[in-house]
Design an enzyme around this catalytic site. Structure first.
Site, mmCIF file in Angstrom:
data_model
loop_
_atom_site.group_PDB
_atom_site.id
_atom_site.type_symbol
_atom_site.label_atom_id
_atom_site.label_comp_id
_atom_site.label_asym_id
_atom_site.label_seq_id
_atom_site.Cartn_x
_atom_site.Cartn_y
_atom_site.Cartn_z
ATOM 1 N N CYS A 96 2.475 -8.152 8.441
ATOM 2 C CA CYS A 96 2.024 -7.933 7.383
ATOM 3 C C CYS A 96 1.718 -6.695 8.989
ATOM 4 C CB CYS A 96 0.860 -7.810 7.249
ATOM 5 S SG CYS A 96 1.234 -8.942 5.440
HETATM 6 N N1 ARG Z 1 3.027 -6.580 4.160
HETATM 7 C C1 ARG Z 1 1.249 -6.987 3.768
HETATM 8 N N2 ARG Z 1 1.636 -8.221 3.045
HETATM 9 N N3 ARG Z 1 0.289 -6.682 3.445
HETATM 10 C C2 ARG Z 1 -0.668 -7.101 3.337
HETATM 11 C C3 ARG Z 1 -1.776 -6.323 3.224
HETATM 12 C C4 ARG Z 1 -2.929 -6.119 2.893
HETATM 13 C C5 ARG Z 1 -3.463 -5.776 2.079
HETATM 14 N N4 ARG Z 1 -5.523 -6.101 2.072
HETATM 15 C C6 ARG Z 1 -3.808 -5.285 1.410
HETATM 16 O O1 ARG Z 1 -4.399 -5.333 0.197
HETATM 17 O O2 ARG Z 1 -2.575 -4.026 1.558
#
Ligand code: ARG
EC number: 3.5.3.6
Length: 410
Positions: free
Chosen positions: A398
């Site tokens: 991420c």
């Molecule tokens: N590619 C990912 N899994 N990204 C995680 C993003 C986390 C972020 N807090 C959201 O909810 O958007």
């Protein structure tokens, strides 16, 4: 002309990546807005930055060029007309298309150097930072107790999501929740106006303006012809269809595997439960598999007259074996599939591995059961510190947006 973007797999040696070093936006999060900001806790900034610097250094030590989003955007805004146009858009998307608050925000933001202005926009602007020329009703009576005119962007360090590089092109994403939607405006300006990308023939497979929702955490480039994509909390069937249409028409891609995953916060994107780490190896969170390793997947191919054919298939291993032309696929379960360890480690992104070369990954140190298992399966694992970064609910995949990867040997 060689495109400045080139990503034909999830695992080819990572040559160039875009990151964002967490900044003041993290300290503008407080308990009442955790939910709205899509985070579950507040990282301790100095340690988060230290951890992030170590993550970036791990990538550099392994031959990856690290670009920072904030610098790319700053360079994209070098021309004053472009900077002005960008400011108008970001202030409008923050809720002020005109009026006294808009004017005061613009004046305030223009008082910074461009780099500091970019940092400020990401950090958020509190109401008590600006003075308006006259007091409007909005100021007096709307959301009186809410402290911000421009919300902080605490998820900006998850550079994976606002866009995704596929082949020699990119999707600039219409993100799901308000808390993140402005982030992809940065990408749009970088692609259009940063000299590294501008006028270099970068294909935009899908822009941020059509309605269907899509985020990079759902977009997995399995090969130079196959894209896997999550039908998830963040990515809709509509957007996937539009992207498939665009790729089939304009690119080498002829297969899109849309995988349905549970629509919840723990598994918001496909890459929280499933990542590719080698030619024939994947990590998978057992919670997405029904008995016998089944999922709901829809395989899309171009058909006659610009139509798309769709078949429903359920055996994940067989789907991957066929799509990647492998006789055997090794699915490595997060936390060894243990009923407590697997969800615990998945919660802290135990399935969210970043491959930096075939069979070589970067992971969070805290997921030691999953990490040991990866090693037992022959994977080279670089662990990075994760106490604070993990609180934002995202892992190494991420936190990184690959821009260039080496092609795989065929
Ligand atoms: N590619 C990912 N899994 N990204 C995680 C993003 C986390 C972020 N807090 C959201 O909810 O958007």
């Amino acid at each position: 002309m060689q495109s400045p973007i080139h990503v034909t797999s999830e695992i080819g040696k990572l040559k160039t990546v875009m990151l964002h070093r967490p900044g003041r936006e993290i300290e503008n999060v407080y308990p009442d807005i955790l939910h709205r900001m899509l985070v579950d806790d507040i990282p301790y900034l100095p340690i988060a930055q230290e951890e992030h610097d170590l993550f970036a250094q791990t990538l550099r030590d392994n031959g990856t060029e690290v670009l920072y989003l904030e610098n790319l955007l700053t360079d994209a805004l070098a021309d004053n007309n472009i900077k002005d146009e960008f400011l108008e858009k970001i202030i409008a998307e923050s809720g002020f298309a005109g009026g006294a608050i808009h004017d005061a925000l613009k004046e305030y933001l223009l008082s910074f150097s461009t780099k500091d202005m970019v940092d400020k926009i990401i950090a958020g602007v509190r109401k008590d930072e600006i003075k308006t020329k006259y007091v409007s009703l909005a100021e007096l009576a709307e959301d009186k107790d809410y402290p911000f005119y421009m919300d902080p962007m605490p998820n900006a360090y998850f550079t994976r999501d606002p866009q995704a590089c596929i082949g020699d092109g990119i999707t600039i994403n219409h993100m799901t929740f308000k808390a993140r939607q402005r982030e992809s405006l940065f990408t749009e300006y970088i692609i259009k106006h940063n000299p590294r990308f501008a006028d270099k023939g970068v294909n935009v497979w899908r822009s941020r303006y059509p309605e269907g929702r899509i985020e990079g955490g759902d977009e997995l480039v399995l090969s130079d012809q196959v894209l896997a994509i999550g039908i998830s909390q963040r990515t809709s069937a509509k957007a996937i269809t539009e992207l498939a249409e665009s790729l089939f028409e304009k690119s080498n891609y002829d297969t899109v595997i849309a995988i349905h995953i549970p629509h919840n916060h723990a598994m918001m994107h496909l890459d929280t439960v499933f990542t590719m780490i080698n030619y024939d190896q994947f990590t998978v969170h057992p919670a997405i598999l029904r008995d016998g390793g089944h999922v709901d997947a829809y395989i899309m191919h171009p058909a006659a007259n610009g139509e798309i054919s769709i078949t429903h298939e359920t055996n994940l291993k067989e789907i991957l074996e066929k799509a990647l032309d492998k006789s055997e696929i090794d699915l490595i379960p997060t936390g060894g599939g243990d009923p407590i360890i697997a969800p615990r480690e998945q919660w802290n992104d135990g399935s969210n591995t970043l491959a930096i070369a075939p069979g070589e990954v970067v992971t969070y140190d805290r997921n030691y059961v999953s990490n040991d298992l990866l090693r037992k399966h022959g994977i080279l694992v670089h662990e990075v510190r994760s106490s604070e970064l993990s609180r934002g609910r995202g892992g190494p995949r991420c936190m990184s947006c690959p821009i260039v990867r080496e092609d795989l040997k065929k």
